[in-house]
Scaffold this motif. Structure first.
Motif, PDB file in Angstrom:
ATOM      1  N   LEU A  21       0.828  -1.198   0.000  1.00  8.25           N
ATOM      2  CA  LEU A  21       0.000   0.000   0.000  1.00  8.25           C
ATOM      3  C   LEU A  21       0.865   1.251   0.000  1.00  8.25           C
ATOM      4  CD1 LEU A  21      -2.715  -1.067   2.613  1.00  8.25           C
ATOM      5  CD2 LEU A  21      -2.744  -1.355   0.124  1.00  8.25           C
ATOM      6  N   GLU A  22       0.302   2.348  -0.491  1.00  7.76           N
ATOM      7  CA  GLU A  22       1.025   3.614  -0.559  1.00  7.76           C
ATOM      8  C   GLU A  22       1.437   4.094   0.829  1.00  7.76           C
ATOM      9  OE1 GLU A  22      -1.317   6.454  -2.609  1.00  7.76           O
ATOM     10  OE2 GLU A  22      -1.186   5.439  -4.556  1.00  7.76           O
ATOM     11  N   ASP A  23       2.495   4.904   0.855  1.00  8.03           N
ATOM     12  CA  ASP A  23       2.976   5.524   2.083  1.00  8.03           C
ATOM     13  C   ASP A  23       3.407   4.475   3.115  1.00  8.03           C
ATOM     14  OD1 ASP A  23       3.586   7.695   3.759  1.00  8.03           O
ATOM     15  OD2 ASP A  23       1.610   7.634   4.711  1.00  8.03           O
ATOM     16  N   GLU A  24       3.857   3.317   2.618  1.00 16.56           N
ATOM     17  CA  GLU A  24       4.309   2.229   3.492  1.00 16.56           C
ATOM     18  C   GLU A  24       3.275   1.927   4.573  1.00 16.56           C
ATOM     19  OE1 GLU A  24       8.159   3.330   4.971  1.00 16.56           O
ATOM     20  OE2 GLU A  24       9.123   3.011   3.025  1.00 16.56           O
ATOM     21  N   SER A  25       1.989   1.933   4.145  1.00 13.96           N
ATOM     22  CA  SER A  25       0.889   1.752   5.097  1.00 13.96           C
ATOM     23  C   SER A  25       0.647   0.300   5.473  1.00 13.96           C
ATOM     24  CB  SER A  25      -0.405   2.346   4.514  1.00 13.96           C
ATOM     25  OG  SER A  25      -0.269   3.724   4.311  1.00 13.96           O
ATOM     26  N   GLY A  26       1.122  -0.638   4.663  1.00 14.76           N
ATOM     27  CA  GLY A  26       0.867  -2.049   4.904  1.00 14.76           C
ATOM     28  C   GLY A  26       0.758  -2.780   3.588  1.00 14.76           C
ATOM     29  N   TRP A  27      -0.113  -3.809   3.536  1.00 13.76           N
ATOM     30  CA  TRP A  27      -0.266  -4.589   2.308  1.00 13.76           C
ATOM     31  C   TRP A  27      -1.689  -5.072   2.139  1.00 13.76           C
ATOM     32  CZ3 TRP A  27      -2.012  -9.063   4.248  1.00 13.76           C
ATOM     33  CH2 TRP A  27      -1.437  -9.613   5.408  1.00 13.76           C
ATOM     34  N   LEU A  28      -1.987  -5.491   0.913  1.00  8.83           N
ATOM     35  CA  LEU A  28      -3.296  -6.057   0.570  1.00  8.83           C
ATOM     36  C   LEU A  28      -3.073  -7.359  -0.179  1.00  8.83           C
ATOM     37  CD1 LEU A  28      -6.411  -4.252  -0.839  1.00  8.83           C
ATOM     38  CD2 LEU A  28      -5.508  -6.236  -2.047  1.00  8.83           C
TER      39      LEU A  28
END
Length: 288
Positions: A150-157
């Motif tokens: 995810l953008e901005d190193e927010s996590g993953w999907l």
């Protein structure tokens, strides 16, 4: 515009063998979300509570079952001769089609010696034209499931079912459908655009979260309205959290469900039981 919440629930508690189950769908408010007509959440259980005897062989017809295991391993057997074992992070999909008997053995992950088992089982309703097809089975390991950062190193999907930004699951689509596993880091957020008339729900297995500015607790199942709009997921917890998002286009054909069968008419339900008791679904051969 953010989508409104239709309802939230913590489902009902039951047991399947040694496992403690939270039945999220169907519930008192909804019978299905898109093509998904059933969801059991297998709450974390430690390995000495798990047996190796299977959960009990049983039939299905008219649906596809999907097991997604967060922790542990699941071994599959069925009367069509299919078998497979998945480990933590893997998924198994079985199209029951015109009738099958299957069993699943839940256990701790022998590859990592994890002490817990935790996961989900979904039933995906098949269109009427696909209910008469032959059964199929697919086992997908964790490293075969598409994942996007995810953008901005927010996590993953992770894309368990369906498509997202050019990536596609190996699980067949018979209608527009999706099942995503989102992990958000502390203090991060993620925005998902949902088209008009797409049904969507969320489940929070590990911690509470803020969905469209409303706070929800760990273990809650949340369904949204059917209008086009955004779902903003925000992690207000101090650690990474997991969010399950799933749904799809509305199932517009009649639905008649009874026991392990989901068909389109009462006559088809009667036929499903008749064929099962007549032995037409075959039997599981563990010596093959």
């Amino acid at each position: 515009m953010k989508k409104a919440t239709s309802f939230s629930t913590k489902g009902s508690s039951t047991s399947v063998g040694p496992l403690k189950i939270q039945r999220m769908l169907p519930n008192r408010y909804a019978g299905q979300v898109g093509p998904f007509v059933f969801l059991d959440y297998v709450a974390p259980a430690i390995k000495n509570e798990i047996t190796k005897k299977g959960m009990g062989a049983h039939p299905h017809r008219g649906i596809a079952t999907l097991t997604y295991i967060l922790q542990g391993e699941v071994e599959h057997f069925d009367s069509a001769g299919n078998g497979g074992k998945i480990f933590s992070g893997g998924a198994q999909w079985m199209k029951a089609g015109n009738g099958i008997i299957h069993d699943e053995n839940f256990n701790y992950d022998s590859q990592t010696d994890s002490k817990y088992i935790q996961g989900f089982q979904f039933w995906i309703n098949l269109p009427a034209k696909n209910k008469a097809e032959k059964p199929e089975h697919i086992a997908i390991q964790a490293n075969e499931i598409p994942q996007i950062a995810l953008e901005d190193e927010s996590g993953w999907l992770k894309i368990i079912v369906g498509n997202y930004e050019g990536l596609s699951s190996k699980i067949p689509n018979y209608a527009e459908q999706f099942l995503y596993h989102v992990q958000l880091k502390a203090g991060k957020q993620f925005l998902l655009e949902i088209a008009d008339k797409i049904e969507v729900a969320a489940f929070l297995p590990t911690a509470g979260a803020q969905l469209n500015n409303a706070e929800f607790q760990k273990g809650e199942f949340i369904e949204f309205d059917k209008n086009a709009g955004e779902i903003e997921l925000r992690n207000t917890f101090g650690q990474p959290i997991d969010i399950i998002l799933f749904g799809g286009e509305a199932y517009t054909e009649p639905i008649v469900a009874e026991g392990p069968f989901v068909m389109n008419t009462k006559e088809e339900i009667i036929g499903a039981y008749h064929d099962f008791y007549a032995g037409k679904y075959g039997e599981i051969n563990l010596t093959a």
